[in-house]
Design a protein around this motif. Structure first.
Motif, PDB file in Angstrom:
ATOM      1  N   ARG A  39       0.830  -1.205   0.000  1.00 24.03           N
ATOM      2  CA  ARG A  39       0.000   0.000   0.000  1.00 24.03           C
ATOM      3  C   ARG A  39       0.868   1.259   0.000  1.00 24.03           C
ATOM      4  O   ARG A  39       1.963   1.257   0.579  1.00 24.03           O
ATOM      5  CB  ARG A  39      -0.853   0.009   1.278  1.00 24.03           C
TER       6      ARG A  39
ATOM      7  N   ALA B 217      -1.633   0.374 -10.733  1.00 26.00           N
ATOM      8  CA  ALA B 217      -3.034   0.807 -10.559  1.00 26.00           C
ATOM      9  C   ALA B 217      -3.540   0.408  -9.173  1.00 26.00           C
ATOM     10  O   ALA B 217      -4.173   1.212  -8.485  1.00 26.00           O
ATOM     11  CB  ALA B 217      -3.905   0.178 -11.655  1.00 26.00           C
ATOM     12  N   ASP B 218      -3.242  -0.818  -8.730  1.00 28.73           N
ATOM     13  CA  ASP B 218      -3.684  -1.256  -7.394  1.00 28.73           C
ATOM     14  C   ASP B 218      -3.085  -0.349  -6.310  1.00 28.73           C
ATOM     15  O   ASP B 218      -3.775   0.066  -5.384  1.00 28.73           O
ATOM     16  CB  ASP B 218      -3.226  -2.697  -7.105  1.00 28.73           C
TER      17      ASP B 218
ATOM     18  N   LEU C   8      -1.943   2.686  -6.521  1.00 30.34           N
ATOM     19  CA  LEU C   8      -2.266   4.115  -6.596  1.00 30.34           C
ATOM     20  C   LEU C   8      -3.751   4.398  -6.440  1.00 30.34           C
ATOM     21  O   LEU C   8      -4.172   5.558  -6.410  1.00 30.34           O
ATOM     22  CB  LEU C   8      -1.771   4.694  -7.934  1.00 30.34           C
ATOM     23  N   SER C   9      -4.543   3.336  -6.308  1.00 30.72           N
ATOM     24  CA  SER C   9      -5.985   3.515  -6.191  1.00 30.72           C
ATOM     25  C   SER C   9      -6.292   4.406  -4.981  1.00 30.72           C
ATOM     26  O   SER C   9      -5.780   4.169  -3.889  1.00 30.72           O
ATOM     27  CB  SER C   9      -6.605   2.119  -6.037  1.00 30.72           C
ATOM     28  N   GLY C  10      -7.095   5.442  -5.180  1.00 37.54           N
ATOM     29  CA  GLY C  10      -7.422   6.378  -4.092  1.00 37.54           C
ATOM     30  C   GLY C  10      -6.464   7.572  -4.047  1.00 37.54           C
ATOM     31  O   GLY C  10      -6.792   8.598  -3.466  1.00 37.54           O
TER      32      GLY C  10
ATOM     33  N   SER D  37      -6.625   9.868  -9.968  1.00 41.46           N
ATOM     34  CA  SER D  37      -8.006   9.855 -10.478  1.00 41.46           C
ATOM     35  C   SER D  37      -8.369   8.478 -11.044  1.00 41.46           C
ATOM     36  O   SER D  37      -7.492   7.707 -11.448  1.00 41.46           O
ATOM     37  CB  SER D  37      -8.155  10.910 -11.575  1.00 41.46           C
ATOM     38  N   GLU D  38      -9.665   8.222 -11.101  1.00 39.79           N
ATOM     39  CA  GLU D  38     -10.147   6.965 -11.685  1.00 39.79           C
ATOM     40  C   GLU D  38      -9.734   6.864 -13.154  1.00 39.79           C
ATOM     41  O   GLU D  38      -9.460   5.785 -13.673  1.00 39.79           O
ATOM     42  CB  GLU D  38     -11.676   6.866 -11.564  1.00 39.79           C
TER      43      GLU D  38
ATOM     44  N   SER E  15      -6.990   7.924 -14.488  1.00 40.04           N
ATOM     45  CA  SER E  15      -5.590   7.469 -14.558  1.00 40.04           C
ATOM     46  C   SER E  15      -5.517   5.968 -14.267  1.00 40.04           C
ATOM     47  O   SER E  15      -4.773   5.234 -14.924  1.00 40.04           O
ATOM     48  CB  SER E  15      -4.717   8.217 -13.543  1.00 40.04           C
ATOM     49  N   ILE E  16      -6.293   5.528 -13.275  1.00 33.42           N
ATOM     50  CA  ILE E  16      -6.289   4.099 -12.934  1.00 33.42           C
ATOM     51  C   ILE E  16      -6.741   3.289 -14.156  1.00 33.42           C
ATOM     52  O   ILE E  16      -6.162   2.245 -14.492  1.00 33.42           O
ATOM     53  CB  ILE E  16      -7.233   3.835 -11.723  1.00 33.42           C
ATOM     54  N   THR E  17      -7.769   3.796 -14.840  1.00 34.02           N
ATOM     55  CA  THR E  17      -8.286   3.077 -16.012  1.00 34.02           C
ATOM     56  C   THR E  17      -7.208   2.982 -17.096  1.00 34.02           C
ATOM     57  O   THR E  17      -7.010   1.928 -17.705  1.00 34.02           O
ATOM     58  CB  THR E  17      -9.539   3.801 -16.569  1.00 34.02           C
TER      59      THR E  17
ATOM     60  N   ARG F 276      -4.840   0.288 -16.053  1.00 31.69           N
ATOM     61  CA  ARG F 276      -5.408  -1.062 -16.136  1.00 31.69           C
ATOM     62  C   ARG F 276      -5.626  -1.504 -17.582  1.00 31.69           C
ATOM     63  O   ARG F 276      -5.581  -2.677 -17.893  1.00 31.69           O
ATOM     64  CB  ARG F 276      -6.754  -1.120 -15.413  1.00 31.69           C
TER      65      ARG F 276
END
Ligand SMILES: Cc1cc2nc3c(=O)[nH]c(=O)nc-3n(C[C@H](O)[C@H](O)[C@H](O)COP(=O)(O)OP(=O)(O)OC[C@H]3O[C@@H](n4cnc5c(N)ncnc54)[C@H](O)[C@@H]3O)c2cc1C
Length: 434
Positions: free
Chosen positions: A229, A261-262, A264-266, A269-270, A272-274, A277
């Motif tokens: 984390r 992505a896991d 950096l989640s939170g 931004s969503e 960026s996560i997308t 992934r």
């Protein structure tokens, strides 16, 4: 300034080396018990097998070369001539040199008309503006028109040029259908064909990460320490690994993009996560078929590549010719590298059987190998499809202060892409601290 680097592949090790050069305090967290990532070497019964990377590509790997020169190891690289056989669907063979792209023009499978068309296509490419660095995602993005490599190469080099040059060449490098790839890398390679050469460190490509770590005295290297984390603290971040929390000012995140992505989640931004992934990866497998006594001591070529895509495999490589110390004296090993689409339908046993069939087809009869070793990555190589470079490059500007991304996936799989991205992330971090 204290930084954490997550991931000890070439990207993370290059970042660590660069930050230590700037005098920063650095902790490098690696999930495995060794650095190297997909360049790691596996030692077995006197064989030194690459779990992934096979070779460096000379002048088109400028940052890798520059760092190896700084470290005093550049002169140790072993040159590989890569005498190549291109195999037709019907088994006819044509010779070329993988490190000399233009030598593919000499193949008698190509008529004079084909050769003229290809030569004109290459000449046009040389005068058309294109990427100068083959592994700089930002630069490749500027020359990624959205066209696929297949459409581009059939249009510019003709169908024969596509089948006998583009497919064997890029099939060896990326092992996916040409319609999946952006043409930007192949453009860059054609423009710099004269800079291309192949080489390997004496103990395999994995040695580069060992050299980078040796060249980073004072680095706090944490092996078998997967980061679970990253959390935002009042000042900087906390990185949690193996039940311990580490307070740092900044983090370089250098594992593959799904893991990034896991982690950096939170924090980002969503959107960026997308992007992370959805970065396309290929299923990739290769089999090392190992013989203590070389069954084909007189076979001349060291690489066999199929023209068009009639076979499951994209390359067979004789390891003793690539890096003599990879095999015991009088021994031989063949690396058989598979194409992605058939893999999802093949069991591991079927992959091994297909590898042995390939070995017999290419080199002729042989006794049972002493052992075979299968390396199968569900996420093996990042695939730069049309639009990839721009999509991924935009991520850098989307990171919050103190978070930097590195990894080969910003360009396309390759040690230079990883080293380039690691060095860039470290330099950006160092500049932000001034
Ligand atoms: C079969 C194969 C053949 C290849 N051939 C070549 C070649 O001939 N030439 C070439 O230039 N390139 C080649 N490549 C590509 C090259 O290996 C990669 O481009 C390079 O290894 C990418 O480096 P990286 O640091 O971005 O990622 P990686 O090498 O994948 O390193 C990422 C590291 O992050 C670690 N990690 C993951 N999660 C965590 C976590 N939570 N915490 C801590 N650490 C974590 C992983 O264990 C790994 O060590 C090949 C790859 C494969 C698979």
């Amino acid at each position: 300034m204290k930084a954490a680097i997550i991931g000890g592949g070439p990207a993370g090790c290059a970042a660590a080396y660069t930050l230590r050069k700037h005098g920063h305090e650095v902790a490098l967290f690696e999930a495995q018990d060794h650095v190297g990532g997909r360049t790691s070497q596996v030692l077995k019964d006197g064989f030194n097998l690459g779990s992934g990377a096979l070779f460096l590509m000379g002048g088109i790997y400028p940052r890798t070369n520059a760092i190896l020169k700084e470290l005093g190891h550049y002169r140790e690289l072993v040159r590989w001539d890569a005498d190549t056989e291109v195999l037709d669907a019907d088994g006819r063979r044509y010779t070329a040199r993988f490190d000399q792209v233009l030598s593919f023009l000499g193949m008698s499978a190509l008529s004079w008309k084909d050769k003229l068309r290809i030569a004109a296509g290459v000449a046009k490419q040389l005068v058309t503006p294109g990427p100068k660095l083959c592994f700089d995602g930002a630069e490749l993005a500027r020359h990624d028109s959205g066209e696929s490599l297949e459409t581009w190469s059939r249009r510019v080099l003709g169908n024969k040029g596509h089948d006998y040059i583009t497919v064997p060449y890029m099939g060896f490098l990326y092992a996916v259908p040409m319609s999946w790839l952006s043409p930007a890398l192949f453009h860059a390679v054609l423009k710099q064909f004269y800079r291309l050469s192949l080489s390997v460190p004496p103990e395999g490509v994995g040695q580069i990460c060992d050299w980078l770590i040796e060249g980073s005295p004072g680095l706090d290297l944490r092996l078998s320490a997967p980061v679970e984390r990253i959390t935002k603290a009042d000042v900087g971040y906390e990185v949690s690994a193996g039940g311990e929390m580490h307070a740092v000012d900044a983090v370089i995140v250098a594992p593959e993009p799904g893991v990034a992505a896991d982690l950096l989640s939170g924090l980002v931004s969503e959107a960026s996560i997308t992007k992370l992934r959805e970065c396309l990866y290929s299923d990739y497998a290769h089999v090392q078929v190992c013989y203590r006594r070389n069954p084909w001591p007189r076979h001349r070529a060291s690489v066999a590549l199929p023209a068009n895509m009639e076979r499951d495999w994209g390359a067979c490589v004789l390891l003793s010719k690539r890096q003599p110390t990879a095999v015991p004296a009088s021994g031989e090993a063949v690396g058989v590298y598979f194409y992605t689409p058939p893999l999802e339908h093949l069991s591991d046993d079927a992959i091994i059987k297909s590898a042995l069939d390939a070995v017999h087809e290419v080199y002729g009869p042989a006794p049972e190998p002493d052992f075979v070793e299968l390396f199968h990555y569900r996420r093996g190589l990042s695939i730069a499809n049309p639009g990839h470079y721009g999509r991924l490059d935009s991520l850098h500007a989307e990171m919050p202060p103190g978070i930097y991304l590195a990894g080969d996936y910003f360009a396309h799989a390759g040690v230079e892409a990883a080293i380039f991205s690691g060095e860039l992330a470290a330099n950006r971090l160092a500049k932000a601290q001034l």
